[in-house]
Design a protein around this motif. Structure first.
Motif, PDB file in Angstrom:
ATOM      1  N   MET A  40       0.800  -1.287  -0.105  1.00 37.38           N
ATOM      2  CA  MET A  40       0.066  -0.203  -0.044  1.00 37.38           C
ATOM      3  C   MET A  40       0.971   1.367   0.077  1.00 37.38           C
ATOM      4  O   MET A  40       0.533   2.301  -0.795  1.00 37.38           O
ATOM      5  N   ARG A  41       1.871   1.130   0.701  1.00 39.85           N
ATOM      6  CA  ARG A  41       2.854   2.531   0.770  1.00 39.85           C
ATOM      7  C   ARG A  41       3.436   2.768  -0.787  1.00 39.85           C
ATOM      8  O   ARG A  41       3.916   3.739  -1.207  1.00 39.85           O
ATOM      9  N   SER A  42       3.629   1.459  -1.169  1.00 40.55           N
ATOM     10  CA  SER A  42       4.522   1.551  -2.859  1.00 40.55           C
ATOM     11  C   SER A  42       3.353   2.430  -3.825  1.00 40.55           C
ATOM     12  O   SER A  42       3.994   2.928  -4.631  1.00 40.55           O
ATOM     13  N   PHE A  43       1.882   2.309  -3.220  1.00 39.24           N
ATOM     14  CA  PHE A  43       1.072   3.120  -4.179  1.00 39.24           C
ATOM     15  C   PHE A  43       0.698   4.537  -3.542  1.00 39.24           C
ATOM     16  O   PHE A  43      -0.101   5.243  -3.989  1.00 39.24           O
ATOM     17  N   GLY A  44       1.676   4.912  -2.431  1.00 39.54           N
ATOM     18  CA  GLY A  44       1.377   6.033  -1.953  1.00 39.54           C
ATOM     19  C   GLY A  44       0.293   6.258  -0.703  1.00 39.54           C
ATOM     20  O   GLY A  44      -0.208   7.280  -0.366  1.00 39.54           O
ATOM     21  N   PHE A  45      -0.305   5.000  -0.228  1.00 38.93           N
ATOM     22  CA  PHE A  45      -1.391   4.871   0.703  1.00 38.93           C
ATOM     23  C   PHE A  45      -0.845   4.634   1.803  1.00 38.93           C
ATOM     24  O   PHE A  45      -0.615   3.249   2.298  1.00 38.93           O
ATOM     25  N   GLU A  46      -0.768   5.490   2.866  1.00 38.24           N
ATOM     26  CA  GLU A  46      -0.179   5.152   4.237  1.00 38.24           C
ATOM     27  C   GLU A  46      -1.476   4.874   5.109  1.00 38.24           C
ATOM     28  O   GLU A  46      -1.149   4.059   6.261  1.00 38.24           O
ATOM     29  N   ARG A  47      -2.449   5.303   4.724  1.00 38.16           N
ATOM     30  CA  ARG A  47      -3.963   4.904   5.489  1.00 38.16           C
ATOM     31  C   ARG A  47      -4.873   4.124   4.398  1.00 38.16           C
ATOM     32  O   ARG A  47      -5.112   4.768   3.578  1.00 38.16           O
ATOM     33  N   PHE A  48      -5.632   3.217   4.986  1.00 38.46           N
ATOM     34  CA  PHE A  48      -6.478   2.621   3.962  1.00 38.46           C
ATOM     35  C   PHE A  48      -7.529   1.719   4.614  1.00 38.46           C
ATOM     36  O   PHE A  48      -7.476   1.222   5.944  1.00 38.46           O
ATOM     37  N   ARG A  49      -8.543   1.301   3.926  1.00 34.95           N
ATOM     38  CA  ARG A  49      -9.684   0.397   4.399  1.00 34.95           C
ATOM     39  C   ARG A  49      -9.225  -0.912   3.924  1.00 34.95           C
ATOM     40  O   ARG A  49      -8.668  -1.225   3.044  1.00 34.95           O
ATOM     41  N   LEU A  50      -9.633  -1.947   4.654  1.00 35.19           N
ATOM     42  CA  LEU A  50      -8.861  -3.233   4.967  1.00 35.19           C
ATOM     43  C   LEU A  50     -10.002  -4.241   4.713  1.00 35.19           C
ATOM     44  O   LEU A  50     -10.866  -4.310   5.659  1.00 35.19           O
ATOM     45  N   VAL A  51     -10.091  -5.236   3.922  1.00 37.41           N
ATOM     46  CA  VAL A  51     -10.974  -6.243   3.758  1.00 37.41           C
ATOM     47  C   VAL A  51     -10.205  -7.672   3.719  1.00 37.41           C
ATOM     48  O   VAL A  51      -9.460  -7.926   2.647  1.00 37.41           O
ATOM     49  N   GLY A  52     -10.512  -8.698   4.467  1.00 41.30           N
ATOM     50  CA  GLY A  52      -9.870  -9.999   4.296  1.00 41.30           C
ATOM     51  C   GLY A  52     -10.796 -10.834   4.850  1.00 41.30           C
ATOM     52  O   GLY A  52     -11.768 -11.003   5.585  1.00 41.30           O
ATOM     53  N   HIS A  53     -10.495 -12.095   3.511  1.00 38.14           N
ATOM     54  CA  HIS A  53     -11.441 -13.337   3.720  1.00 38.14           C
ATOM     55  C   HIS A  53     -10.614 -14.482   4.302  1.00 38.14           C
ATOM     56  O   HIS A  53      -9.418 -14.524   3.681  1.00 38.14           O
ATOM     57  N   ASP A  54     -11.132 -15.286   5.235  1.00 38.22           N
ATOM     58  CA  ASP A  54     -10.334 -16.542   5.517  1.00 38.22           C
ATOM     59  C   ASP A  54      -8.883 -16.301   5.949  1.00 38.22           C
ATOM     60  O   ASP A  54      -8.690 -15.354   6.827  1.00 38.22           O
ATOM     61  N   ARG A  55      -7.733 -16.814   5.410  1.00 36.80           N
ATOM     62  CA  ARG A  55      -6.546 -16.557   5.807  1.00 36.80           C
ATOM     63  C   ARG A  55      -6.184 -15.090   5.587  1.00 36.80           C
ATOM     64  O   ARG A  55      -5.328 -14.453   6.133  1.00 36.80           O
ATOM     65  N   GLY A  56      -6.810 -14.333   4.436  1.00 35.26           N
ATOM     66  CA  GLY A  56      -6.630 -12.976   4.189  1.00 35.26           C
ATOM     67  C   GLY A  56      -7.198 -12.100   5.602  1.00 35.26           C
ATOM     68  O   GLY A  56      -6.597 -11.146   5.831  1.00 35.26           O
ATOM     69  N   GLY A  57      -8.181 -12.796   5.893  1.00 37.98           N
ATOM     70  CA  GLY A  57      -8.665 -12.052   7.274  1.00 37.98           C
ATOM     71  C   GLY A  57      -7.807 -12.094   8.434  1.00 37.98           C
ATOM     72  O   GLY A  57      -7.971 -11.259   9.331  1.00 37.98           O
ATOM     73  N   ARG A  58      -7.095 -13.129   8.596  1.00 38.64           N
ATOM     74  CA  ARG A  58      -6.132 -13.289   9.605  1.00 38.64           C
ATOM     75  C   ARG A  58      -4.883 -12.363   9.517  1.00 38.64           C
ATOM     76  O   ARG A  58      -4.262 -11.604  10.692  1.00 38.64           O
TER      77      ARG A  58
END
Length: 292
Positions: free
Chosen positions: A91-109
């Motif tokens: 996310m920082r590589s795209f210039g985003f220091e702060r963002f919304r986050l969605v994770g499913h299954d292992r991505g949720g962990r």
């Protein structure tokens, strides 16, 4: 993978590269997939989220087109802390220091650990069809172990589960997807082939096993340390789960997440099995749009 999305390969340090895709404009949202999948799991949702947000899809370390390093001592390379740090770097590589986050299954962990380790980076957190790993292990009984047999199979010492899966990857992946889902037509043949092909590489099979081995060892140590320090989630949290799946039947999902949070926790069951974004994309999208 998605029409209108731009593909990226993002170096995140230590020779690790994370595959990512971006589209849209507006507030940034990072979507993280689960097992045994890749970012393709968001195919029914991501393009429509991109009408409102800058959407970033990323294959977790060890999955899809991302790097697949050995697990290393103590499975540390696949700790959720390490996997979360990858995504912060993306996310920082795209210039985003702060963002919304969605994770499913292992991505949720991974998202849960990211929100604990980097609270200033996460504006809102949505977790799909999980409760915290420590709570799920603590409540293990016959019914849970039967339904979540893979938690106990994949954590066996290398390279026993790896050999078993590589012996018939096609059957194992297809059986896993079919047995966890509860909705006909959630996966077309092209999608099933993609998930199978993404798992044919022995390095990918090893990486997935190391992900689960870390979940049963170093991740629990990190969770215990966070609990002892009184760390709690500080951002609004949405928990969704499959109404025909195991998580909602076995756990008080909202109650458990509220015990882990110092902020607002909302959520509900979705009429499907484990794979919310693919089995019930309209209902999942509606809930995400309202929350995000």
């Amino acid at each position: 993978m998605f029409e209108g999305f731009t593909s990226h390969t993002v170096p995140v340090g230590n020779g690790i590269e994370i595959a990512a895709w971006t589209a849209g404009s507006g507030p940034p949202v990072l979507l993280l997939h689960g097992y045994p999948q890749t970012s393709l799991c968001w195919r029914k949702i991501a393009p429509r989220l991109a009408e409102h947000f800058t959407v970033v899809l990323a294959d977790l370390r060890g999955y899809g087109r991302s790097s697949k390093p050995p697990g290393g001592p103590g499975h540390a390379a696949y700790s959720k802390r390490a996997m979360a740090a990858d995504q912060v770097a993306v996310m920082r590589s795209f210039g985003f220091e702060r963002f919304r986050l969605v994770g499913h299954d292992r991505g949720g962990r991974v998202a849960h650990r990211l929100a604990l380790d980097h609270p200033a980076a996460v504006e809102r957190l949505a977790v799909l069809d999980i409760c915290p790993t420590a709570d799920m292990y603590a409540a293990t009984d016959k019914a849970f172990a039967t339904a979540y047999y893979h938690w106990f199979f994949l954590i066996q010492p290398a390279d026993f589960p790896e050999r078993m899966i590589v012996n018939d990857t096609n059957h194992f992946i297809r059986h896993t997807l079919a047995s966890w889902g509860r909705t006909d037509g959630a996966f077309d043949e092209a999608t099933l082939r993609h998930y199978v092909e993404a798992s044919f590489d022995p390095a990918a099979v090893h990486a997935a096993c190391e992900d689960y081995r870390a979940g049963a060892s170093i991740d629990l140590d990190h969770d215990a340390a966070s609990a002892a320090a009184g760390d709690r989630l500080t951002m609004p949290l949405l928990a969704l789960w499959g109404g025909r799946g195991i998580v909602g039947r076995t756990f008080d999902v909202l109650g458990i997440w509220r015990a882990r949070s110092a902020s607002t926790v909302t959520g509900h069951a979705v009429d499907c099995g484990h794979f919310l974004p693919e089995e019930a994309p309209e209902e999942t999208l509606k809930a995400l749009l309202e929350f995000l």
